[in-house]
Motif scaffolding. Structure first.
Motif, PDB file in Angstrom:
ATOM      1  N   ILE A   1      31.313  36.218  31.024  1.00 28.22           N
ATOM      2  CA  ILE A   1      31.056  37.632  30.758  1.00 28.22           C
ATOM      3  C   ILE A   1      30.829  38.418  32.051  1.00 28.22           C
ATOM      4  O   ILE A   1      31.496  39.427  32.281  1.00 28.22           O
ATOM      5  CB  ILE A   1      29.902  37.805  29.755  1.00 28.22           C
ATOM      6  CG1 ILE A   1      30.323  37.246  28.392  1.00 28.22           C
ATOM      7  CG2 ILE A   1      29.489  39.267  29.630  1.00 28.22           C
ATOM      8  CD1 ILE A   1      29.211  37.136  27.395  1.00 28.22           C
ATOM      9  N   PRO A   2      29.897  37.997  32.943  1.00 26.01           N
ATOM     10  CA  PRO A   2      29.753  38.757  34.186  1.00 26.01           C
ATOM     11  C   PRO A   2      31.012  38.738  35.046  1.00 26.01           C
ATOM     12  O   PRO A   2      31.324  39.715  35.730  1.00 26.01           O
ATOM     13  CB  PRO A   2      28.594  38.089  34.919  1.00 26.01           C
ATOM     14  CG  PRO A   2      28.038  37.084  34.024  1.00 26.01           C
ATOM     15  CD  PRO A   2      28.913  36.957  32.829  1.00 26.01           C
ATOM     16  N   LEU A   3      31.734  37.640  34.989  1.00 27.72           N
ATOM     17  CA  LEU A   3      32.982  37.528  35.748  1.00 27.72           C
ATOM     18  C   LEU A   3      34.002  38.555  35.254  1.00 27.72           C
ATOM     19  O   LEU A   3      34.607  39.272  36.057  1.00 27.72           O
ATOM     20  CB  LEU A   3      33.528  36.108  35.586  1.00 27.72           C
ATOM     21  CG  LEU A   3      34.765  35.717  36.338  1.00 27.72           C
ATOM     22  CD1 LEU A   3      34.448  35.644  37.816  1.00 27.72           C
ATOM     23  CD2 LEU A   3      35.238  34.374  35.848  1.00 27.72           C
ATOM     24  N   ALA A   4      34.164  38.656  33.948  1.00 30.48           N
ATOM     25  CA  ALA A   4      35.113  39.615  33.378  1.00 30.48           C
ATOM     26  C   ALA A   4      34.662  41.056  33.632  1.00 30.48           C
ATOM     27  O   ALA A   4      35.480  41.913  33.973  1.00 30.48           O
ATOM     28  CB  ALA A   4      35.277  39.358  31.883  1.00 30.48           C
TER      29      ALA A   4
ATOM     30  N   ALA B   1      35.610  41.411  43.500  1.00 26.71           N
ATOM     31  CA  ALA B   1      34.297  41.254  42.860  1.00 26.71           C
ATOM     32  C   ALA B   1      34.308  40.077  41.891  1.00 26.71           C
ATOM     33  O   ALA B   1      33.333  39.319  41.811  1.00 26.71           O
ATOM     34  CB  ALA B   1      33.906  42.529  42.138  1.00 26.71           C
ATOM     35  N   GLY B   2      35.404  39.906  41.166  1.00 27.94           N
ATOM     36  CA  GLY B   2      35.512  38.775  40.245  1.00 27.94           C
ATOM     37  C   GLY B   2      35.456  37.448  40.970  1.00 27.94           C
ATOM     38  O   GLY B   2      34.747  36.520  40.549  1.00 27.94           O
ATOM     39  N   TYR B   3      36.184  37.344  42.070  1.00 34.15           N
ATOM     40  CA  TYR B   3      36.146  36.100  42.840  1.00 34.15           C
ATOM     41  C   TYR B   3      34.786  35.882  43.504  1.00 34.15           C
ATOM     42  O   TYR B   3      34.355  34.751  43.694  1.00 34.15           O
ATOM     43  CB  TYR B   3      37.263  36.066  43.883  1.00 34.15           C
ATOM     44  CG  TYR B   3      38.607  35.736  43.281  1.00 34.15           C
ATOM     45  CD1 TYR B   3      38.792  34.572  42.550  1.00 34.15           C
ATOM     46  CD2 TYR B   3      39.689  36.582  43.431  1.00 34.15           C
ATOM     47  CE1 TYR B   3      40.007  34.263  41.985  1.00 34.15           C
ATOM     48  CE2 TYR B   3      40.912  36.288  42.878  1.00 34.15           C
ATOM     49  CZ  TYR B   3      41.068  35.112  42.149  1.00 34.15           C
ATOM     50  OH  TYR B   3      42.277  34.813  41.589  1.00 34.15           O
ATOM     51  N   SER B   4      34.098  36.957  43.853  1.00 36.31           N
ATOM     52  CA  SER B   4      32.751  36.819  44.422  1.00 36.31           C
ATOM     53  C   SER B   4      31.790  36.246  43.386  1.00 36.31           C
ATOM     54  O   SER B   4      30.980  35.363  43.703  1.00 36.31           O
ATOM     55  CB  SER B   4      32.236  38.171  44.904  1.00 36.31           C
ATOM     56  OG  SER B   4      33.062  38.677  45.918  1.00 36.31           O
ATOM     57  N   ILE B   5      31.871  36.738  42.160  1.00 35.58           N
ATOM     58  CA  ILE B   5      31.031  36.193  41.091  1.00 35.58           C
ATOM     59  C   ILE B   5      31.392  34.738  40.813  1.00 35.58           C
ATOM     60  O   ILE B   5      30.523  33.895  40.581  1.00 35.58           O
ATOM     61  CB  ILE B   5      31.167  37.045  39.808  1.00 35.58           C
ATOM     62  CG1 ILE B   5      30.668  38.457  40.045  1.00 35.58           C
ATOM     63  CG2 ILE B   5      30.440  36.404  38.644  1.00 35.58           C
ATOM     64  CD1 ILE B   5      29.196  38.566  40.326  1.00 35.58           C
ATOM     65  N   ALA B   6      32.679  34.417  40.857  1.00 30.75           N
ATOM     66  CA  ALA B   6      33.106  33.028  40.644  1.00 30.75           C
ATOM     67  C   ALA B   6      32.543  32.109  41.722  1.00 30.75           C
ATOM     68  O   ALA B   6      32.062  31.010  41.427  1.00 30.75           O
ATOM     69  CB  ALA B   6      34.634  32.943  40.617  1.00 30.75           C
TER      70      ALA B   6
ATOM     71  N   LEU C   1      39.558  27.772  35.918  1.00 26.65           N
ATOM     72  CA  LEU C   1      39.227  28.596  34.751  1.00 26.65           C
ATOM     73  C   LEU C   1      38.811  29.992  35.180  1.00 26.65           C
ATOM     74  O   LEU C   1      39.288  30.993  34.636  1.00 26.65           O
ATOM     75  CB  LEU C   1      38.102  27.934  33.944  1.00 26.65           C
ATOM     76  CG  LEU C   1      37.495  28.763  32.818  1.00 26.65           C
ATOM     77  CD1 LEU C   1      38.491  28.927  31.680  1.00 26.65           C
ATOM     78  CD2 LEU C   1      36.213  28.130  32.329  1.00 26.65           C
ATOM     79  N   TYR C   2      37.932  30.077  36.177  1.00 26.79           N
ATOM     80  CA  TYR C   2      37.470  31.379  36.658  1.00 26.79           C
ATOM     81  C   TYR C   2      38.617  32.187  37.262  1.00 26.79           C
ATOM     82  O   TYR C   2      38.714  33.391  37.065  1.00 26.79           O
ATOM     83  CB  TYR C   2      36.347  31.213  37.677  1.00 26.79           C
ATOM     84  CG  TYR C   2      35.081  30.626  37.110  1.00 26.79           C
ATOM     85  CD1 TYR C   2      34.748  30.747  35.771  1.00 26.79           C
ATOM     86  CD2 TYR C   2      34.195  29.942  37.922  1.00 26.79           C
ATOM     87  CE1 TYR C   2      33.586  30.211  35.260  1.00 26.79           C
ATOM     88  CE2 TYR C   2      33.023  29.410  37.423  1.00 26.79           C
ATOM     89  CZ  TYR C   2      32.725  29.546  36.086  1.00 26.79           C
ATOM     90  OH  TYR C   2      31.578  29.023  35.583  1.00 26.79           O
TER      91      TYR C   2
END
Length: 95
Positions: free
Chosen positions: A23-26, A36-41, A75-76
């Protein structure tokens, strides 16, 4: 050699922990973009690796960790790519 050759099966707690970051990734990818998505991953993987390595009841080969976290990263990365492509497509449709 299959996944079972590297260690015991993934537990439901580990699966829930992995899915907890979806959820936070999306959301980060949707509102702030691919970086930002890759940073959260990366943050999710570092946190999971630290927790798994610190609380492992028995010594585990590092190859198991790299295999496990490689699959999580795939997956991420898929989720980030999918959400980013969806975001770009919707932006094009709006314009």
């Amino acid at each position: 050699m299959g996944l079972a050759g590297f260690g015991d099966a993934i537990t439901s707690a580990e699966a829930a922990f992995t899915l907890f970051y979806v959820i936070p990734l999306a959301l980060a990818t949707w509102f702030r973009g691919r970086v930002a998505g890759y940073s959260i991953a990366a943050l999710a993987l570092l946190t999971a690796f630290g927790i798994d390595y610190a609380f492992q009841p028995k010594p585990v080969r590092l190859s198991f960790f790299f295999w496990n976290f490689g699959i999580e990263f795939a997956l991420y990365a898929f989720i980030v790519s999918f959400v980013d492509a969806l975001r770009v497509r919707m932006r094009e449709q709006v314009e």
